[in-house]
Design an enzyme around this catalytic site. Structure first.
Site, PDB file in Angstrom:
ATOM      1  N   GLY A  22       0.839  -1.195   0.000  1.00  0.00           N
ATOM      2  CA  GLY A  22       0.000   0.000   0.000  1.00  0.00           C
ATOM      3  C   GLY A  22       0.869   1.239   0.000  1.00  0.00           C
ATOM      4  O   GLY A  22       2.004   1.215  -0.495  1.00  0.00           O
ATOM      5  N   VAL A  24       2.487   2.750   2.395  1.00  0.00           N
ATOM      6  CA  VAL A  24       3.733   2.630   3.153  1.00  0.00           C
ATOM      7  C   VAL A  24       4.691   1.657   2.464  1.00  0.00           C
ATOM      8  O   VAL A  24       5.890   1.941   2.331  1.00  0.00           O
ATOM      9  CB  VAL A  24       3.461   2.178   4.597  1.00  0.00           C
ATOM     10  CG1 VAL A  24       4.774   1.964   5.350  1.00  0.00           C
ATOM     11  CG2 VAL A  24       2.607   3.206   5.314  1.00  0.00           C
ATOM     12  N   GLU A 201     -10.487   7.676   7.326  1.00  0.00           N
ATOM     13  CA  GLU A 201     -10.950   6.550   6.527  1.00  0.00           C
ATOM     14  C   GLU A 201     -12.460   6.660   6.284  1.00  0.00           C
ATOM     15  O   GLU A 201     -13.176   7.406   6.950  1.00  0.00           O
ATOM     16  CB  GLU A 201     -10.651   5.235   7.250  1.00  0.00           C
ATOM     17  CG  GLU A 201      -9.189   5.005   7.556  1.00  0.00           C
ATOM     18  CD  GLU A 201      -8.363   4.707   6.313  1.00  0.00           C
ATOM     19  OE1 GLU A 201      -8.961   4.350   5.269  1.00  0.00           O
ATOM     20  OE2 GLU A 201      -7.127   4.844   6.381  1.00  0.00           O
ATOM     21  N   ASP A 212      -7.281   3.559  17.805  1.00  0.00           N
ATOM     22  CA  ASP A 212      -5.928   3.675  17.254  1.00  0.00           C
ATOM     23  C   ASP A 212      -4.970   4.265  18.286  1.00  0.00           C
ATOM     24  O   ASP A 212      -3.870   3.751  18.491  1.00  0.00           O
ATOM     25  CB  ASP A 212      -5.967   4.559  15.997  1.00  0.00           C
ATOM     26  CG  ASP A 212      -4.587   4.853  15.444  1.00  0.00           C
ATOM     27  OD1 ASP A 212      -4.029   3.968  14.771  1.00  0.00           O
ATOM     28  OD2 ASP A 212      -4.062   5.958  15.697  1.00  0.00           O
ATOM     29  N   LYS A 216      -1.519   2.553  20.332  1.00  0.00           N
ATOM     30  CA  LYS A 216      -0.207   3.194  20.449  1.00  0.00           C
ATOM     31  C   LYS A 216       0.166   3.432  21.906  1.00  0.00           C
ATOM     32  O   LYS A 216       1.331   3.253  22.285  1.00  0.00           O
ATOM     33  CB  LYS A 216      -0.214   4.506  19.670  1.00  0.00           C
ATOM     34  CG  LYS A 216      -0.431   4.318  18.167  1.00  0.00           C
ATOM     35  CD  LYS A 216      -0.677   5.642  17.466  1.00  0.00           C
ATOM     36  CE  LYS A 216      -0.982   5.434  15.991  1.00  0.00           C
ATOM     37  NZ  LYS A 216      -1.347   6.696  15.304  1.00  0.00           N
TER      38      LYS A 216
END
Length: 440
Positions: A22, A24, A201, A212, A216
């Site tokens: 994708g 990245v 998104e 998310d 992290k």
């Protein structure tokens, strides 16, 4: 004697198998091509992609990958004899991503991943697999994109005892809150704009509901405290409840609203939460706007420090992945959580009811006599001390008016009890908005 450029380039290349092409994955391929000279010098040997796994072989990714070995099943990269390091860029805590990483570690191959969900949910078991098979597992890109957050905490602060860790860990939410503050628009309007710009998104729930950021924070807390923190123990709130009115009131009070992930260590265990917070507008964290992230750590010797930068995107994330690959090429690797797995044990979580701090409470109340007395009586009965209050004067046609209360520091349990009792009053017309205050 130092090696010449030719000597370095002639060494055996480090061969990569990349799963996921994708933004990245393609960005990594372009970075390794365009910066091949500087990467080779810093790694001490050439680094090249020899195999990939992706769904669409014909898609234009901005670089020719047709000469590489293509695997239809990403897990096959773990057994490919021409792959030294597996780079997992698929994402997700289960399925192919997990199977690939586990297979690669069992095969004794180093793994580099940007997968925060995988590390947050399965970090303990993956750390043990890594140690058992002497296979490094690096994940700088899993937190805050191009910011060297992992290296800062795990290596730069390795000698210090960290008391807290966290910060602004989701660029989508930070962009939305910044735009709401600057334009006066509400959440749904700004979210739609963020989706159009590619900052959010089509299904934004992972971002705007705080998941998310919680992934992290789980990783950062595990590194900071040298113990795996259970993802399920993190208290998670998103930003859907924040209205433009809250940003206005925050400015009046001298604050800005940020979605923060914060973890603190105490004798009673680790307190870890993701939630919107009011922060003083004069503090550095309040000035981090747009899609930028910031990580704050506080230690007994280093004091408080903050690193800031772009937390997502092909360039920053690919750069972080490449930095891990260079470390592997040079043999610069450390245990997954910065300490030997034999010392790891489950981290005790401090109950949310024991948390302590000040609060902002916004109410929509009937504009009639006695309302404030009823509300302050509840606060008094629950042991909550009031610091200040703001009430907007009502227009003639308005039956309900906004009322904002700011408390002195109090127990979470007391504030939640007061909130429930206030919400039950017939003069309160909407669900109260409760936001914690963090005075950095």
């Amino acid at each position: 004697m130092s090696s010449s450029k030719g000597d370095v380039a002639s060494k055996t290349p480090l061969r990569l198998g990349v799963a996921g092409l994708g933004t990245v994955g393609a960005g990594l391929a372009i970075l390794l091509r365009d910066n091949a000279d500087i990467i080779t010098k810093r790694a001490g040997r050439p680094i090249e992609i020899t195999a990939v796994a992706a769904r669409d072989k014909t898609r234009d990714r901005g670089i020719d990958l047709s000469a590489l070995t293509w695997h239809s099943n990403a897990v096959d990269l773990a057994s490919d004899p021409n792959v030294d390091v597996v780079v997992e860029l698929i994402g997700g805590s289960e399925g192919t991503a997990r199977s690939l990483v586990e297979a690669a570690l069992k095969a004794g191959k180093a793994v580099v991943t940007a997968n925060k969900a995988l590390l947050a949910v399965h970090g303990d078991s993956l750390a043990r697999l890594s140690a058992a098979n002497n296979a490094p597992l690096l994940f700088e890109a899993a937190v805050a994109g191009g910011i060297p957050a992992i290296k800062t905490v795990r290596e730069g602060l390795a000698a210090d005892r960290l008391l807290s860790i966290g910060g602004i860990l989701n660029g989508t939410c930070n962009y939305i809150l910044t735009a709401m503050r600057e334009t006066g628009r509400d959440f749904s309007d700004v979210l739609a704009e963020a989706q159009e710009l590619g900052y959010a998104e089509a299904d934004p729930s992972t971002d705007v509901d705080g998941i998310d950021a919680a992934h992290k924070l789980t990783i950062l807390a595990s590194l900071a405290f040298g113990q795996p923190v259970e993802f399920d123990s993190v208290h998670v709130e998103g930003i859907r409840c924040i209205g433009a009115l809250d940003l206005t009131f925050a400015r009046t009070l001298g604050y800005r609203i940020k979605l923060l992930g914060l973890a603190r260590q105490s004798e009673r265990g680790v307190e870890a939460r993701v939630a919107p917070c009011l922060v003083p507008e004069a503090t550095p964290i309040a000035q981090v706007d747009g899609v930028f992230n910031a990580v704050i750590a506080e230690g007994t010797f280093v004091g408080r420090l903050m690193v800031e930068g772009r937390g997502a995107g092909a360039g920053p994330t690919a750069s972080a992945v490449a930095a891990d690959i260079i470390d592997i090429a040079r043999g610069n690797t450390v245990p997954v959580w910065g300490t030997d797995v034999t010392t790891l044990k489950a981290t005790q979580s401090r109950p949310a009811s024991e948390w302590h701090g000040a609060f902002y409470l916004r109410l929509s109340v009937a504009d009639r006599a006695g309302v404030i007395a009823d509300i302050t009586a509840i606060l008094r009965d629950c042991g909550v001390s009031l610091s200040s209050m703001i009430q907007h004067p009502s227009a003639k046609q308005e039956q309900n008016v906004p009322l904002v209360l700011v408390t002195h520091p109090t127990d979470e349990s007391a504030m939640q009890a007061a909130r429930q009792r206030i919400a039950a009053l017939d003069v309160v017309s909407a669900e109260p908005v409760l936001i914690r205050i963090e005075n950095f």
